[in-house]
Write a protein that holds these residues in place. Structure first.
Motif, mmCIF file in Angstrom:
data_model
loop_
_atom_site.group_PDB
_atom_site.id
_atom_site.type_symbol
_atom_site.label_atom_id
_atom_site.label_comp_id
_atom_site.label_asym_id
_atom_site.label_seq_id
_atom_site.Cartn_x
_atom_site.Cartn_y
_atom_site.Cartn_z
ATOM 1 N N PHE A 62 8.356 -4.005 -9.682
ATOM 2 C CA PHE A 62 8.138 -2.567 -9.434
ATOM 3 C C PHE A 62 8.553 -2.236 -8.010
ATOM 4 O O PHE A 62 8.259 -2.992 -7.077
ATOM 5 C CB PHE A 62 6.648 -2.232 -9.625
ATOM 6 C CG PHE A 62 6.283 -0.827 -9.208
ATOM 7 C CD1 PHE A 62 6.780 0.262 -9.899
ATOM 8 C CD2 PHE A 62 5.439 -0.598 -8.125
ATOM 9 C CE1 PHE A 62 6.441 1.560 -9.524
ATOM 10 C CE2 PHE A 62 5.094 0.684 -7.739
ATOM 11 C CZ PHE A 62 5.594 1.768 -8.443
ATOM 12 N N ILE A 63 9.256 -1.138 -7.838
ATOM 13 C CA ILE A 63 9.564 -0.620 -6.505
ATOM 14 C C ILE A 63 9.328 0.880 -6.488
ATOM 15 O O ILE A 63 9.408 1.549 -7.524
ATOM 16 C CB ILE A 63 11.025 -0.911 -6.083
ATOM 17 C CG1 ILE A 63 12.007 -0.317 -7.093
ATOM 18 C CG2 ILE A 63 11.272 -2.402 -5.903
ATOM 19 C CD1 ILE A 63 13.442 -0.415 -6.645
ATOM 20 N N ASN A 64 9.024 1.404 -5.309
ATOM 21 C CA ASN A 64 8.895 2.854 -5.147
ATOM 22 C C ASN A 64 9.195 3.209 -3.696
ATOM 23 O O ASN A 64 9.698 2.390 -2.929
ATOM 24 C CB ASN A 64 7.511 3.353 -5.583
ATOM 25 C CG ASN A 64 6.382 2.762 -4.746
ATOM 26 O OD1 ASN A 64 6.609 1.951 -3.851
ATOM 27 N ND2 ASN A 64 5.160 3.156 -5.044
ATOM 28 N N ASN A 65 8.910 4.439 -3.336
ATOM 29 C CA ASN A 65 9.151 4.911 -1.975
ATOM 30 C C ASN A 65 10.581 4.580 -1.526
ATOM 31 O O ASN A 65 11.526 4.820 -2.264
ATOM 32 C CB ASN A 65 8.096 4.333 -1.023
ATOM 33 C CG ASN A 65 6.690 4.771 -1.402
ATOM 34 O OD1 ASN A 65 6.494 5.875 -1.890
ATOM 35 N ND2 ASN A 65 5.712 3.909 -1.190
ATOM 36 N N ARG A 66 10.752 3.978 -0.355
ATOM 37 C CA ARG A 66 12.100 3.710 0.140
ATOM 38 C C ARG A 66 12.818 2.624 -0.657
ATOM 39 O O ARG A 66 14.034 2.475 -0.560
ATOM 40 C CB ARG A 66 12.061 3.339 1.618
ATOM 41 C CG ARG A 66 11.697 4.498 2.528
ATOM 42 C CD ARG A 66 12.069 4.212 3.960
ATOM 43 N NE ARG A 66 13.527 4.070 4.112
ATOM 44 C CZ ARG A 66 14.093 3.656 5.241
ATOM 45 N NH1 ARG A 66 13.349 3.301 6.281
ATOM 46 N NH2 ARG A 66 15.404 3.568 5.326
ATOM 47 N N GLY A 67 12.060 1.861 -1.446
ATOM 48 C CA GLY A 67 12.701 0.869 -2.294
ATOM 49 C C GLY A 67 13.673 1.500 -3.272
ATOM 50 O O GLY A 67 14.669 0.884 -3.669
ATOM 51 N N ASN B 217 10.104 0.669 -12.594
ATOM 52 C CA ASN B 217 9.463 -0.485 -13.210
ATOM 53 C C ASN B 217 10.490 -1.287 -13.999
ATOM 54 O O ASN B 217 11.424 -0.726 -14.587
ATOM 55 C CB ASN B 217 8.340 -0.042 -14.154
ATOM 56 C CG ASN B 217 7.042 0.217 -13.426
ATOM 57 O OD1 ASN B 217 6.319 -0.714 -13.079
ATOM 58 N ND2 ASN B 217 6.735 1.497 -13.183
ATOM 59 N N VAL B 218 10.298 -2.608 -14.007
ATOM 60 C CA VAL B 218 11.187 -3.499 -14.751
ATOM 61 C C VAL B 218 10.363 -4.255 -15.788
ATOM 62 O O VAL B 218 9.269 -4.756 -15.489
ATOM 63 C CB VAL B 218 11.897 -4.495 -13.818
ATOM 64 C CG1 VAL B 218 12.898 -5.329 -14.608
ATOM 65 C CG2 VAL B 218 12.595 -3.759 -12.676
ATOM 66 N N PHE B 219 10.904 -4.345 -17.005
ATOM 67 C CA PHE B 219 10.215 -5.009 -18.102
ATOM 68 C C PHE B 219 11.155 -6.013 -18.782
ATOM 69 O O PHE B 219 12.374 -5.866 -18.752
ATOM 70 C CB PHE B 219 9.746 -3.993 -19.147
ATOM 71 C CG PHE B 219 8.803 -2.947 -18.610
ATOM 72 C CD1 PHE B 219 7.434 -3.176 -18.585
ATOM 73 C CD2 PHE B 219 9.289 -1.737 -18.124
ATOM 74 C CE1 PHE B 219 6.563 -2.212 -18.086
ATOM 75 C CE2 PHE B 219 8.428 -0.765 -17.637
ATOM 76 C CZ PHE B 219 7.063 -0.999 -17.611
ATOM 77 N N TYR B 220 10.523 -7.016 -19.411
ATOM 78 C CA TYR B 220 11.264 -8.020 -20.163
ATOM 79 C C TYR B 220 10.646 -8.123 -21.557
ATOM 80 O O TYR B 220 9.413 -8.130 -21.702
ATOM 81 C CB TYR B 220 11.198 -9.379 -19.461
ATOM 82 C CG TYR B 220 12.016 -10.454 -20.122
ATOM 83 C CD1 TYR B 220 13.356 -10.624 -19.814
ATOM 84 C CD2 TYR B 220 11.442 -11.323 -21.059
ATOM 85 C CE1 TYR B 220 14.114 -11.624 -20.421
ATOM 86 C CE2 TYR B 220 12.194 -12.313 -21.675
ATOM 87 C CZ TYR B 220 13.529 -12.455 -21.350
ATOM 88 O OH TYR B 220 14.266 -13.433 -21.951
ATOM 89 N N ARG B 221 11.509 -8.228 -22.563
ATOM 90 C CA ARG B 221 11.039 -8.317 -23.943
ATOM 91 C C ARG B 221 11.357 -9.694 -24.508
ATOM 92 O O ARG B 221 12.504 -10.141 -24.486
ATOM 93 C CB ARG B 221 11.706 -7.235 -24.800
ATOM 94 C CG ARG B 221 11.257 -7.228 -26.267
ATOM 95 C CD ARG B 221 11.928 -6.092 -27.024
ATOM 96 N NE ARG B 221 13.382 -6.233 -27.006
ATOM 97 C CZ ARG B 221 14.068 -6.983 -27.854
ATOM 98 N NH1 ARG B 221 13.435 -7.684 -28.805
ATOM 99 N NH2 ARG B 221 15.391 -7.042 -27.787
ATOM 100 N N ASP B 222 10.330 -10.374 -24.999
ATOM 101 C CA ASP B 222 10.473 -11.672 -25.640
ATOM 102 C C ASP B 222 9.931 -11.537 -27.054
ATOM 103 O O ASP B 222 8.728 -11.639 -27.288
ATOM 104 C CB ASP B 222 9.708 -12.738 -24.865
ATOM 105 C CG ASP B 222 9.896 -14.133 -25.449
ATOM 106 O OD1 ASP B 222 10.732 -14.291 -26.360
ATOM 107 O OD2 ASP B 222 9.194 -15.065 -24.995
#
Length: 261
Positions: free
Chosen positions: A185-190, A171-176
């Protein structure tokens, strides 16, 4: 042509049909033909990353708690003062094959491939691993496997809320300021491609932050290559090293002047 062992037999296995052996000129021609497709693939990957930077964001309004080596932390704490956060949920907990000596074999392969995180940190990005294993087990595992990645313990529904109730996912998040957003978001073969600095940056909302990228207006961008440094030599907010700028400028000029095939 087929392959065989030193005795000339295939040891009972089916013969492997290998490609033909050709001259250097024929090999170069074949390589140039494939290179056309490889360059197209690279451009398509860059275009996909540009589209990813324009993905809508999802606000994270729920509070989450983690355990770290020094105690409890919030999701905001995991950013470690940076704007971007990449969280890999590694499958390491009771019931996982190999527990407690090892984490999931696939997750362990991912951990083995992670580049030095200082390069991500230099792009205002923090990478962490999280699992449900207690901190004592995580510390022992990291020491045994030689991993330096920050690794925290999930204490609530964070993993299930973000698509990784079991197995693995990134998971990717950004803070402001005080607000946090889920951006990708990526999973499996990603997850197979993860580990390298460039691939991690390409899934973040700000990207590599270099001037050649197609990013929305106002996004931070600096001259290409110039921010690169040895992983033990980054200094926060320091200007690019003058000598490295000269070296990289010379390299770019030589490449531009080189005849392209």
């Amino acid at each position: 042509m087929t392959t065989s062992d030193e005795n000339g037999s295939n040891s009972g296995q089916r013969a492997m049909r290998t490609p033909p052996v050709v001259s250097q000129q024929e090999w170069e021609t074949a390589r140039e033909q494939l290179l056309v497709k490889e360059k197209a693939h690279t451009r398509a990957r860059d275009a996909l990353a540009a589209e990813r930077r324009r993905m809508p964001w999802m606000a994270v309004d729920k509070s989450y708690a983690f355990e770290g080596p020094s105690g409890k932390l919030s999701l905001a704490d995991l950013f470690d003062g940076r704007r971007q956060l990449i969280v890999y949920r590694a499958f390491y907990e009771p019931g996982v094959f190999g527990w407690p000596e090892h984490a999931c074999r696939g997750c362990s392969m991912v951990a083995d491939q992670v580049a030095h995180v200082a390069h991500l940190n230099a792009r205002d990005t923090t990478l962490v691993f999280v699992s449900r294993a207690p901190q004592a087990d995580i510390a022992r595992l990291k020491a045994r496997m030689g991993w330096q990645i920050p690794w925290f313990t999930i204490t609530d529904s964070f993993d299930t809320d973000f698509g990784v109730g079991e197995w693995h996912g990134t998971n990717v998040f950004y803070r402001d300021g005080n607000r946090i957003f889920r951006t990708y978001f990526i999973n499996n073969r990603g997850d197979e491609q993860m580990g390298g600095t460039w691939n991690y940056l390409d899934i973040t909302p700000l990207g590599r932050q270099e001037v050649w990228e197609d990013s929305p207006e106002g996004y931070p961008q600096t001259p290409t290559y110039k921010w690169w440094n040895w992983h033990d030599s980054y200094v926060d907010d320091a200007p690019p090293d003058r000598k490295w700028v000269e070296v990289s400028d010379a390299g770019e000029a030589a490449f531009r002047n080189k005849p392209q095939t």
